[in-house]
Design an enzyme around this catalytic site. Structure first.
Site, PDB file in Angstrom:
ATOM      1  N   ASP A  43       0.880  -1.156   0.000  1.00 48.35           N
ATOM      2  CA  ASP A  43       0.000   0.000   0.000  1.00 48.35           C
ATOM      3  C   ASP A  43       0.933   1.226   0.000  1.00 48.35           C
ATOM      4  O   ASP A  43       2.087   1.126   0.431  1.00 48.35           O
ATOM      5  CB  ASP A  43      -0.853  -0.048   1.273  1.00 48.35           C
ATOM      6  CG  ASP A  43      -1.659   1.199   1.474  1.00 48.35           C
ATOM      7  OD1 ASP A  43      -2.390   1.581   0.562  1.00 48.35           O
ATOM      8  OD2 ASP A  43      -1.531   1.808   2.556  1.00 48.35           O
ATOM      9  N   ASP A 103       0.076   5.032   0.791  1.00 43.32           N
ATOM     10  CA  ASP A 103      -0.113   5.993   1.887  1.00 43.32           C
ATOM     11  C   ASP A 103      -0.136   5.257   3.229  1.00 43.32           C
ATOM     12  O   ASP A 103      -0.994   4.406   3.454  1.00 43.32           O
ATOM     13  CB  ASP A 103      -1.428   6.745   1.662  1.00 43.32           C
ATOM     14  CG  ASP A 103      -1.751   7.684   2.803  1.00 43.32           C
ATOM     15  OD1 ASP A 103      -0.831   8.081   3.529  1.00 43.32           O
ATOM     16  OD2 ASP A 103      -2.931   8.021   2.971  1.00 43.32           O
TER      17      ASP A 103
HETATM   18  P1  B16 Z   1      -6.764  10.052  -3.848  1.00 44.35           P
HETATM   19  P2  B16 Z   1      -3.639   4.158   0.011  1.00 44.35           P
HETATM   20  C1  B16 Z   1      -5.499   6.061  -0.036  1.00 44.35           C
HETATM   21  O1  B16 Z   1      -4.186   5.654  -0.306  1.00 44.35           O
HETATM   22  C2  B16 Z   1      -5.537   6.947   1.198  1.00 44.35           C
HETATM   23  O2  B16 Z   1      -5.176   6.191   2.354  1.00 44.35           O
HETATM   24  C3  B16 Z   1      -6.935   7.479   1.388  1.00 44.35           C
HETATM   25  O3  B16 Z   1      -6.989   8.322   2.529  1.00 44.35           O
HETATM   26  C4  B16 Z   1      -7.356   8.250   0.133  1.00 44.35           C
HETATM   27  O4  B16 Z   1      -8.682   8.724   0.252  1.00 44.35           O
HETATM   28  C5  B16 Z   1      -7.248   7.317  -1.081  1.00 44.35           C
HETATM   29  O5  B16 Z   1      -5.913   6.845  -1.181  1.00 44.35           O
HETATM   30  C6  B16 Z   1      -7.612   8.016  -2.377  1.00 44.35           C
HETATM   31  O6  B16 Z   1      -6.652   9.002  -2.637  1.00 44.35           O
HETATM   32  O7  B16 Z   1      -7.765  11.100  -3.468  1.00 44.35           O
HETATM   33  O8  B16 Z   1      -5.349  10.566  -3.949  1.00 44.35           O
HETATM   34  O9  B16 Z   1      -7.170   9.288  -5.081  1.00 44.35           O
HETATM   35  O10 B16 Z   1      -3.554   4.054   1.496  1.00 44.35           O
HETATM   36  O11 B16 Z   1      -4.581   3.154  -0.629  1.00 44.35           O
HETATM   37  O12 B16 Z   1      -2.281   4.177  -0.657  1.00 44.35           O
HETATM   38 MG    MG Z   2      -2.756   3.206   3.353  1.00 46.91          MG
END
Ligand code: B16
Ligand code: MG
Length: 217
Positions: free
Chosen positions: A11, A13
């Site tokens: 993953d 984030d």
């Molecule tokens: P975006 P991951 C996720 O990343 C985040 O944890 C989540 O908080 C966010 O809403 C989601 O990506 C979508 O992000 O707005 O940049 O498309 O943890 O799956 O790497």
């Molecule tokens: Mg994450």
């Protein structure tokens, strides 16, 4: 003893880089402008959840209903603020242990991929200098169903040319651990998912994870 781990899907984030504060600040700015109560406790519920599903959680506290068109505009406004903030990310924002882990896995001929809900994955990887560090990238741009649906991890496994049973997912979100298991993969829970009882392996972070024993489990 399970099947051999031939690929690790990370993953992004919360595992490779911490963008959660940028997400928080961007949603907070949008919510303040709209007069919608939003705090870090609600922000915890957005971990690993897609952009529109995150907005739906924030709008639970709104005092009026928003049309679909308005919702798209709110999500776009937040994303504009977010993209400005992640423009400040550098290699220094890579989380402790991530680079050493990638190096160790390459030495062991284990393939590495990204499996992220974020549609900003390419920008983030460029900012932290890891655009070429992975054998495959599956992100929010390529999927229809976000975590806890296993789609993003199944895509990553397919791009790596591996069966799910040969893949390990590293996740910081409970929704992501659930997605990995639903896809027939093992899961290492880190950070916010370090205490998730359903995860196969647990560690506070990549820095403390014992990959030598995980790969031989
Ligand atoms: P975006 P991951 C996720 O990343 C985040 O944890 C989540 O908080 C966010 O809403 C989601 O990506 C979508 O992000 O707005 O940049 O498309 O943890 O799956 O790497
Ligand atoms: Mg994450």
């Amino acid at each position: 003893m399970g099947e051999k781990i031939l690929g690790v899907i990370f993953d992004l984030d919360g595992v490779i880089v911490s963008t959660d504060n940028c997400h928080y600040l961007a949603w907070k700015r949008m919510a303040d402008e709209e007069g919608i109560p939003f705090d870090r406790k609600v922000n915890e519920r957005l971990r690993g959840v897609s952009r529109m599903e995150s907005l739906a959680i924030i709008l639970e506290r709104a005092s009026r209903a928003y049309t679909q068109e308005e919702k798209l505009a709110l999500a776009e406004r937040k994303n504009g603020y977010y993209v400005q903030l992640i423009g400040q990310l550098t290699q220094n924002d890579i989380l402790p242990g991530a680079l050493d882990t990638l190096r160790l896995l390459k030495e062991q001929n284990v393939k590495v991929a990204i499996g992220s809900s974020s549609r900003n994955t390419p920008i983030i990887l460029r900012q932290i200098g890891l655009s070429d560090a992975f054998d495959a990238i599956a992100d929010g741009n390529a999927i229809r169903n976000s975590k806890p649906d296993p789609e993003v991890f199944l895509l990553a496994a397919r791009l790596l040319g591996l069966a799910p049973a040969n893949c390990l997912v590293v996740e910081d979100a409970d929704a992501g651990v659930q997605a990995a298991l639903a896809g027939g993969m093992r899961a290492l829970g880190v950070g916010s998912a370090a205490a998730n009882p359903t995860a196969t392996f647990h560690s506070q972070s990549l820095q403390t994870a014992d990959f030598a024993s995980i790969l031989n489990a």
